[in-house]
Design an enzyme around this catalytic site. Structure first.
Site, mmCIF file in Angstrom:
data_model
loop_
_atom_site.group_PDB
_atom_site.id
_atom_site.type_symbol
_atom_site.label_atom_id
_atom_site.label_comp_id
_atom_site.label_asym_id
_atom_site.label_seq_id
_atom_site.Cartn_x
_atom_site.Cartn_y
_atom_site.Cartn_z
ATOM 1 N N LYS A 110 0.849 -1.201 0.000
ATOM 2 C CA LYS A 110 0.000 0.000 0.000
ATOM 3 C C LYS A 110 0.882 1.247 0.000
ATOM 4 C CE LYS A 110 -4.268 -1.959 0.917
ATOM 5 N NZ LYS A 110 -4.320 -3.106 1.822
ATOM 6 N N LYS A 189 -6.353 -11.516 -10.995
ATOM 7 C CA LYS A 189 -7.097 -12.109 -9.875
ATOM 8 C C LYS A 189 -8.387 -11.302 -9.655
ATOM 9 C CE LYS A 189 -6.839 -12.603 -4.896
ATOM 10 N NZ LYS A 189 -7.161 -11.682 -3.896
ATOM 11 N N LYS A 192 -12.181 -7.050 -5.403
ATOM 12 C CA LYS A 192 -12.936 -5.795 -5.295
ATOM 13 C C LYS A 192 -12.054 -4.611 -5.652
ATOM 14 C CE LYS A 192 -14.906 -7.887 -1.458
ATOM 15 N NZ LYS A 192 -14.349 -8.115 -0.128
#
Ligand code: ADP
Ligand code: TRP
Length: 321
Positions: A110, A189, A192
């Site tokens: 992140k 993959k 969301k």
């Protein structure tokens, strides 16, 4: 064997969630002592719209029950309904070396993406350890991406037990190597966060739009096709027996079959597969109070174990007097 796992209600559940996690959990309730929860506190690390989180939490729980999770046969609750988990998280932060969290890939990724991380994201693995250790879980089935978090949980538990004697069960990970990663409509993959999902419960028109937009190569109908490098084929496999899969493989290799035809079939497969569950979900959504009641009962059941663990922990660390 006590098995525990959780799933974040950070958006509508998709085929990857179902085939990668939910279906397996539903099977476990047959022969194991299953603990399953909706990880709404973890979802707070990425969702800041309170109303949305509340809606998704109830929707996630309803979806799980509609798909076959039976709250009579397992312990099913919403993470934040057992407040002890927050207290344990704080206690465990004091047994978590900074370096252990700094090494976590999910956090580093992140940061690498340029997201300015808040502390919640940093201590995410400690909250996860609290989830697992609070209920004295023996086995924790997770996807490969969560493997490192499980190692953090084990490290924390060992450190605590080392200091105070045997308090926590040391959890064993169960990494699902056999469940293939479900590809999304773009071939990455399904996730969301990649905006490439096919939701489990959606309107047929919307489902059709998604299925029709599954990316394939641009071979003509006549050309032979490669089943082993085709997202569409991989998704088809999820809904068919081996014989049918072999049949489609032959047709791919022979040529004369268009991707459009396979997409039409897949659309019907998905729609049919979830039809009975869709009905069940509709029924439950018309009776939300009943779902809330089920979740409160689940939290009570989970709390009996949590309270036992916390009695020991509180005494050991000295927050009872
Ligand atoms: P997402 O990537 O959509 O945010 P999560 O990370 O919340 O999904 O995953 C929840 C559960 O579903 C995990 O156990 C994870 O292993 C499983 N899962 C998610 N996406 C897939 C996928 N594409 N294939 C297989 N399993 C998946
Ligand atoms: N972090 C997990 C995920 O994103 C969800 C989760 C939260 C979890 N607490 C857990 C999984 C405890 C297993 C055990 O998939």
């Amino acid at each position: 064997m006590r098995i525990l796992s959780g799933i974040q209600p950070s958006g509508a559940f998709h085929l990857g969630n179902y085939f990668g996690m939910m279906r397996k959990m539903i099977e476990y309730q047959e022969n194991h002592e299953l603990f399953c929860f909706i990880a709404n506190l973890h979802a707070m690390t990425t969702v800041s719209d309170g109303q949305y989180l509340a809606e998704q939490t109830l929707d996630a729980a309803t979806t799980f029950i509609a798909l076959g999770l039976d709250p009579e046969r397992c312990t099913f609750w919403v993470q934040s309904d057992v407040k002890e988990v927050s207290l344990l998280t704080w206690i465990l932060t004091n047994f978590t070396p900074l370096g252990l969290l700094e090494r976590c890939h999910s956090f580093k990724d992140k940061v690498a993406k340029g997201i300015s991380p808040h502390s919640g994201l940093f201590i995410y693995p400690v909250l996860m350890a609290a989830d697992i250790l609070l209920y004295q879980s023996e086995k924790v089935p997770v996807g490969k991406d969560q493997k490192q978090h499980l190692e953090v949980s084990r490290d924390i538990a060992l450190k605590f037990n080392n200091e105070y004697g045997q308090v926590f069960q040391i959890p064993e990970p169960e990494i699902n190597e056999d469940v293939a990663v479900v590809p999304g409509i773009d071939g990455q993959k399904m996730s969301k966060s990649y905006n490439n999902t096919i939701e489990i419960f959606t309107e047929k028109k919307q489902l059709k739009k998604k299925v029709m937009s599954i990316v394939t190569d641009s071979k003509t109908v006549e050309e032979p096709k490669d089943p082993d490098n085709c997202n569409l084929f991989a998704l088809y496999n999820l809904f068919h027996q081996q014989e049918e899969i072999d049949g489609l493989r032959k047709k791919y290799l022979a040529g004369g079959l268009g991707y459009g035809e396979v997409k039409k079939q897949l659309l019907e497969d998905i729609w049919e597969y979830f039809a009975p569950y869709r009905e069940k979900k509709k029924e439950l959504m018309e009776n939300k109070d009943k779902v809330r009641e089920i979740l409160k009962e689940g939290a009570e059941k989970a709390r009996t174990i949590a309270v036992e663990t916390m009695k020991q922990v509180s005494q050991k660390v000295g927050i009872t007097y």
